[in-house]
Design a protein around this motif. Structure first.
Motif, short mmCIF file in Angstrom:
data_model
loop_
_atom_site.label_atom_id
_atom_site.label_comp_id
_atom_site.label_asym_id
_atom_site.label_seq_id
_atom_site.Cartn_x
_atom_site.Cartn_y
_atom_site.Cartn_z
N SER A 121 16.22 29.31 -26.14
CA SER A 121 14.90 28.99 -25.60
C SER A 121 14.94 27.56 -25.08
CB SER A 121 13.82 29.13 -26.69
OG SER A 121 13.79 30.44 -27.21
N ARG A 148 14.28 23.93 -23.72
CA ARG A 148 13.12 23.12 -24.04
C ARG A 148 13.38 21.65 -23.77
NH1 ARG A 148 12.64 24.89 -29.85
NH2 ARG A 148 13.89 26.63 -29.05
N CYS A 178 8.67 21.60 -25.38
CA CYS A 178 7.97 22.33 -24.32
C CYS A 178 8.95 23.20 -23.55
CB CYS A 178 7.31 21.36 -23.34
SG CYS A 178 5.90 20.47 -24.02
N ASP A 179 8.49 24.36 -23.12
CA ASP A 179 9.33 25.20 -22.28
C ASP A 179 9.19 24.76 -20.82
OD1 ASP A 179 6.91 26.22 -21.34
OD2 ASP A 179 7.06 28.09 -22.47
N SER A 180 9.80 25.50 -19.91
CA SER A 180 9.81 25.10 -18.50
C SER A 180 8.42 25.12 -17.87
CB SER A 180 10.75 26.01 -17.71
OG SER A 180 10.36 27.37 -17.83
N SER A 229 5.96 24.59 -27.98
CA SER A 229 6.70 25.65 -28.67
C SER A 229 6.68 25.47 -30.19
CB SER A 229 8.15 25.67 -28.17
OG SER A 229 8.93 26.59 -28.92
#
Length: 424
Positions: A207, A209, A227-229, A234
């Motif tokens: 995942s 990040r 944070c994701d894209s 998260s």
């Protein structure tokens, strides 16, 4: 700690450990066997002819063979004392000697370049910590706090976007990981390997990040939150194994968080502070992850208190570090060092940070554990171009105030972008 042990092999045997900074790269990372043979052949040729006739060359080769007869046995390493005793000696040598050791013969080279010697050091709890940091885009340096020597790493290969983007870093095993974005949305990881002194890319988290909390313990590291894209905060976490170069997803945390910090303490992983919730408020709690039970436990008020009110995203993640299983924090606003009491679950002030430890809301200041030391790297710019200072302090078990020792200073027109400590 290798700093506290007397070597069974005198460092005088490897006299090149005192080479200047500019000669370190070729000294610490010897050529491959084929490269050595090529360079040896070139050195023995003058105007297309051998420098020595065959008889003289044979005599020199035989003499060298006699001098090295005690270390040429591939199974024994140092023949006179046997393989096990040889390894017992070698794992107690400083990391800065391994380039010379690897150049002695094929068996020594395999022991060092394969990483086997570092695995044996870890099994015997022999660890030597070096500080790696960057004050220039794509440029990294390493500092040996025991010998107080510097080494320049190869320049990172990357695109323009990654070069100019914010980056995060962590050292695990013999790897230095630098994480960032390559095209404003795609997460990328560059890996520096101590074993071959080079950078590579291509690995990906399960995942991807940014703005996560992370820490390493031996050959493993845990990355939590971030944070994701798409910018979503998260609650996921995953573990990286540097020997296998694999990523394993872990159970989710109790709360999603970003801009948090991570540490290992008492064999458990802790994620501390950060920003979370729908309103992106500052989190004062931490969470403990037990590697055996695979469970997260929330710990109230574990994040060091903020001494000044400011927008949550304006301040750097908590500046925390663990030495001898004790948690410390740097208060960049009040220039103080604090310690966490695990029984009362409260923070108390020990004393002052080094005078030259300025920052911008905590950004540009490195506060790291380096073996039994706490390391602070920072310093204001000056009219002469500026410089950074490396200060260290070995905490005591009581509440004694810090007594900082200046290890070295280095000219720099920028503050510290990234910093990591590699222990192997």
């Amino acid at each position: 700690m290798v700093e506290d042990r007397k070597f069974l092999i005198s460092t005088r045997v490897f006299s090149s450990s005192r080479l200047s900074e500019s000669k370190w790269p070729s000294y610490m990372f010897p050529q491959s066997e084929e490269e050595e043979e090529d360079s040896s052949d070139s050195a023995n040729l003058i105007n297309g002819k051998r420098a020595f006739d065959d008889d003289v060359h044979d005599h020199l080769r035989q003499s060298k063979s006699l001098r090295l007869s005690s270390i040429n046995d591939g199974d024994s390493l140092i023949n006179d004392i046997g393989r096990d005793n040889s390894i017992t000696c070698l794992i107690r040598c400083s990391r800065s000697s391994y380039g010379s050791i690897a150049s002695l013969n094929r068996s020594f080279r395999s022991l060092v370049k394969s990483g086997e010697i570092y695995r044996l050091r870890r099994q015997n709890q022999i660890v030597e910590h070096w500080v790696y940091f960057s004050c220039q885009l794509l440029e990294w340096v390493a500092f040996n706090p025991v010998e107080r020597r510097w080494m320049n790493l190869p320049t990172m290969p990357s695109g323009v976007t990654f070069m100019c983007a914010d980056k995060e870093s962590l050292a695990v095993g013999t790897d230095l990981l630098v994480l960032g974005k390559d095209d404003y949305s795609s997460h990328v990881i560059y890996r520096y390997s101590l074993l071959n002194n080079s950078w590579s890319s291509g690995m990906r988290m399960n995942s991807p990040r940014c703005l996560f909390g992370s820490a390493s313990l031996g050959e493993v590291a845990i990355f939590a939150g971030g944070c994701d894209s798409l910018g979503k905060i998260s609650d996921s976490a995953e573990m990286y194994n540097s020997e296998l170069q694999t990523w394993t997803s872990l159970p989710k945390m109790n709360k999603p968080r970003k801009m948090c910090s991570g540490v290992f303490m008492d064999g458990k992983f802790y994620v501390i502070g950060g920003i979370g919730g729908n309103d992106s408020k500052v989190l004062t709690c931490g969470e403990e992850f037990d590697l055996e039970t695979k469970k997260w436990t929330e710990i109230p008020e574990m994040s060091p208190p903020r001494s000044r009110e400011m927008p949550a995203a304006a301040e750097a993640p908590p500046l925390v570090a663990v030495v001898k299983n004790q948690l410390y924090a740097a208060d960049h606003a009040d220039m103080e060092v604090r310690k966490y009491d695990k029984e009362s679950k409260k923070w108390f002030t020990l004393g002052r940070l080094p005078e030259r430890a300025d920052s911008v809301n905590g950004w540009g200041l490195a506060f790291r554990a380096c073996g039994e030391r706490l390391i602070v790297i920072g310093g204001p710019k000056s009219s002469g171009g500026g410089y950074i200072e490396l200060n260290s302090w070995i905490p005591k078990s009581d509440r004694s105030p810090p007594l900082w020792t200046l290890l070295d200073r280095k000219h720099s027109s920028n503050f510290v972008y990234n910093c990591a400590v590699m222990g192997c």
